[in-house]
Structures are given as C-alpha cells and as structure tokens.
Design a protein around this motif. Sequence first.
Motif, PDB file in Angstrom:
ATOM      1  N   THR B   6      19.946  11.143 -17.351  1.00 49.10           N
ATOM      2  CA  THR B   6      18.794  11.367 -16.475  1.00 49.10           C
ATOM      3  C   THR B   6      19.322  11.877 -15.142  1.00 49.10           C
ATOM      4  O   THR B   6      20.266  11.307 -14.592  1.00 49.10           O
ATOM      5  CB  THR B   6      18.020  10.045 -16.226  1.00 49.10           C
ATOM      6  OG1 THR B   6      17.800   9.411 -17.471  1.00 49.10           O
ATOM      7  CG2 THR B   6      16.693  10.312 -15.545  1.00 49.10           C
ATOM      8  N   SER B   8      18.044  13.043 -11.237  1.00 53.28           N
ATOM      9  CA  SER B   8      16.880  12.934 -10.357  1.00 53.28           C
ATOM     10  C   SER B   8      17.137  13.717  -9.068  1.00 53.28           C
ATOM     11  O   SER B   8      18.076  13.412  -8.333  1.00 53.28           O
ATOM     12  CB  SER B   8      16.636  11.456 -10.057  1.00 53.28           C
ATOM     13  OG  SER B   8      15.597  11.334  -9.148  1.00 53.28           O
ATOM     14  N   ASP B  22      16.618  20.540  -7.190  1.00 51.58           N
ATOM     15  CA  ASP B  22      15.736  19.420  -7.571  1.00 51.58           C
ATOM     16  C   ASP B  22      15.569  19.286  -9.085  1.00 51.58           C
ATOM     17  O   ASP B  22      14.447  19.287  -9.595  1.00 51.58           O
ATOM     18  CB  ASP B  22      14.362  19.583  -6.906  1.00 51.58           C
ATOM     19  CG  ASP B  22      14.471  19.523  -5.392  1.00 51.58           C
ATOM     20  OD1 ASP B  22      15.304  18.747  -4.904  1.00 51.58           O
ATOM     21  OD2 ASP B  22      13.754  20.275  -4.709  1.00 51.58           O
ATOM     22  N   ASP B  24      15.343  17.526 -12.499  1.00 50.57           N
ATOM     23  CA  ASP B  24      15.038  16.219 -13.093  1.00 50.57           C
ATOM     24  C   ASP B  24      15.166  16.325 -14.605  1.00 50.57           C
ATOM     25  O   ASP B  24      14.189  16.551 -15.310  1.00 50.57           O
ATOM     26  CB  ASP B  24      13.615  15.773 -12.714  1.00 50.57           C
ATOM     27  CG  ASP B  24      13.473  15.546 -11.223  1.00 50.57           C
ATOM     28  OD1 ASP B  24      14.451  15.094 -10.599  1.00 50.57           O
ATOM     29  OD2 ASP B  24      12.392  15.841 -10.675  1.00 50.57           O
TER      30      ASP B  24
END
Lengths: 249, 304
Positions: B6, B8, B22, B24
């Motif tokens: 993951t 973020s 950015d 994600d």
Amino acid sequence: MKGILLEFYKIRRRKIWVIILVLLGVQCLWGLWAFRDMNEKKLSQGYMQCLYHFTVLNTIMMPMVAAITASKICDLEHKGQTFKLLMTVMPAGKLFDAKFICASMYMVAVGAAQMIFIIVLGKAAGFTEPFPPGYLFYYFVITIFVTVVILSIQQAFSLLFSNQMVSFVIGITGSFAGLFSLFLPRNIQRGILWSYYGVLMPVRMNWDSQTRIADLQYIPVDWSSFWLLTGLFAVIYFTGRRCFIRKER
Amino acid sequence: MANIITTSGLCKQYGAAMGVKDLDLSVPEGVIYGFLGPNGAGKSTTMKMILGLAKPTRGTITVFDKQVNRRNRLAILKETGSLIEALSFYAHLTGKENLKIISTLKELPDSEIDRVLKFVRLEDQKNKKAGQYSLGMKQRLGLAGALLGNPRLLILDEPTNGLDPAGIQEIRELICSLPKSFGITVMVSSHLLSEIDQMAGHIGVISKGELVFQDRLSVLHDRSESRIAIRTLDNIAAGSVLGSQGITCQEQEGYLLIPKLNDNQLAGYFMSFLKEDIGVVCIEERKKTLEDIFLELTGMVVKL
C-alpha cells in the motif's frame, strides 16, 4: 565476513592479480636497475638504499596499483548493473566495506611481496648493513597504510562513477603529484595525499653540497604526519561511504 | 482481500518535475498486479521506491503491513524478490555462480539454487557463463534470482523487455504460474497493455506520475462498450431513416456509428434501408479496445 568472501568470489576469473603482478614486476626490475652497481659504500647502506628507492618507486607505482585494483573490483558491478540487485539484499555500507577490505588484501600482498623482495635482494647482493627488521616492518606498514588511504579515494570514485576513466585519471594525476611533491617543502607534501610515501619514509638522504656526497640515514617516525594521514583516511573513507550509501540507484 | 503493498500519497520529485505524484497504490495479496503506463510515466521510480532504491520525497509505503523505513527495509525485503530495469548479472560468472551470490547473501542452502534453476528451465545451462546466455536466458536467470528463497512478493519491472515472441511467452507463462504454484504475489510493470492483459488480474494505470486507474482488470474490460458501424451507399439518407426512428448516429470515416442493438432491431433497420433503396455495404460490431481505454486514460490518444 560473508560480504568479503563474496567479493573474492565475484572476482573469480577476472585475473586481477595478473595486472598487479605485472606492475610489481616492473617496480622490482626498476629497483634492480637502481642496484646494478653496488660499491662497498652502497652495500654498507644496502637496506637503507632499498627502502629509499622503493619508497620513491612506490610513489609512482602504488597509486596506479590501487587505482587498477579498485577499478577492477568496482567495475564489475557497473558492467553487470548489479547495484539494484545487491542493494535489495545487503546494506550499501556493507558492500562498500567488503570491497575495501577485499582490495586492501591485495595491497597487503603487494607490500609483503616488496618486503620479501628486499630481503632476498639483500641476501643475494650481499648487503653488509645489519638486517633492520624494525625499519623493514615499518616500511611494510607505511607502504600498506598510504596505499590503503589512496585506495579509499580510488574506490569511492570507482563506485560513484561508472566511467572508470575518472578513477584512472585521479590515480595517474595523484601518482605524478606525489612524485613531484618529493621536491617540495615538507609542509606542502603533507597536504598531498600521494606524497605520504615520501613524508613517512624511514630513511632520509643527506646531501653535502661541498663534498657532493649523498649519505643515507634512518629517521624516527613522523608521528604528526602519521596521525594527519589517519585523520585524512577517516574523512575520505566515511565521505566516500556516505556518498555511496546516499546515491540512488 | 488484504493488501500486500500500500502506498499513500507517494511522491518523488526530480528537480522541479514530479516523477511520481500522490500515488495511492493497493496491491492485493495473491494476485498478479499489472502496473501499466507509458514510458517515463513513473513505473520504475515507483518500484524503486517500494524496494528502497530511491527515497520518496513524500508519502508512505507499507509492505506486509509494515511501513517501510531505512531501518526495516532489508528485513522486509527478505521476503521479496525483484527484477528492476536492466538485467543484473556478472557476465564472467556462470548462471549458478550468479545465483550463489544472492543465495549466500540471503543465507539460503544450495538446494534452493537448483530449485529455481529447474523452475526457470536453466538447469542444463547452469555451468555456462551468464555473458554467453541469450537475452531470454538472462531474463530467466534474473527471474531465478528473484525467486530464490520463495519470496511472498515479486516485483518485476518490464520483465519481457527486448525479448522475442517466444521469450515473451516463456516469461509470461512462468510469471502466470507463480501465484498458483507458490502463492507469490506478483507486481509486474509494462508499457504494453496486451502484455498486462494476458497476465494480470488487477491493474494500476499510471500516467505522468499519477495513478489514473486502479481496480480489477475485468472492470476495465467492462468499460469497453460495443457499437454498430454501418456503411451504406448513401449515409445521409440512412442517417435520416435512423433519425426518424429515434436512433442517434454519428458518421465517422464513412461509417454510421449507432449504439449496440439486438439482432431483431438491427434486422428491422436493415429492411428499412432496403425499402428506401439504400444499399448496405457493411455492418460490423465495434468494440472499444482496452488499448483505446488505456490511451484515453493516459491522455495519449493521437489523431493522425
């Protein structure tokens, strides 16, 4: 230890020792040429002569040995593009240390070979000077120490730049700088890394301009220069190591 | 399904330009995750950041439920295999010797080398120098290195780059078998949609450093809509006939494009054309391909 053994494993079939042996052979032949006419005076200072001449030869040859060894050991990673692979299984700092120790072993071997050559030459030529084990050991330690410091700067450049010409140019330039610095005042010599073979040499030549006679004598260890070089070594090694660790792949 | 990777708000800045912005990502466990994007989109940079080879400017990376930092990076990577950008190997060493280096660093037994060599079908070539391997064999050697220690996660950056069709197929088959055979989660990047389409179950599309799509590949397939293309001898008259019956159509490159209809409706319009003496030359079903969707997503549609 694992990393160091792996460095030796990696350089299998690279025949690094061949080029080192050739350079060592050239240096020894050069040394022999300097001892071709040994009179009684020279034989009485045989070991001093050896230590003096070999120190001067080391100033020329050893930076090149260090440059080539560092380049050979580091270049295989650039050629194989293996940094990205290795950095996922071992810390970059440990790789830097392992390479340095591996290359240093070769420098120790060269220093030992030189010492053995001097001992054999002394016996073969019949030096009348008493055998000086202490000074010979000091020569051995200083030769390795100065070479290893030069090796640290060579390794840093060899690892940071994939083009090994950068490293070679530094090695050759340093070699000449060291040689020419032998004619410069001591304080200037202490500012040039490659001149430390001369700065720390255990023998000094006294030149009497009136009688035009050159005489050799043993001198005490220049501890201040020794510690200065130790400090330089720490700065060069850890700066190079840090740059290598911080470099993104 | 739990996520194995993951990220973020992951960012990477090079000078004034944002290489990755950015991001994600969510890579579910046990799948083949296709990381798709045009050249220079930020795929390799993202993978390098996950592996700790590049330092993120901002954002966090979580692998195996642990947030990756400088201290725990190598411990996390012990369960990860990777193949990033160019092939990594020592040309003067044999295939087996190359693997020995990685297995020693990973503290694995020699039997592990034989296992991966067998899996990538290099056991007969193991004593040959890696420099003499074909490109496909080198790629398989790289894959074998990544598989040493049976990692939970495999990160492969464009593993089929430069291979011939046979080599591509071979590598693809090997990758596809990994989740089923060993339970390995695979994150594989490519700039070729067809490549990812044949391997991945989940997909993330990156363009200019930004994630523009992320879901199951089937969701992307669902986006592709069918249309009917009709070519007649008089498209203007045919258009009028369709318009009078409430069917909107648009003309494109000599074809009338209408929404997908069932066979009865289509046959009815066909009869209408015949009644109006409009000769029908061609009727075909057109489906927006994944490639069209990819180009739309990445904003790379080029009209000549």
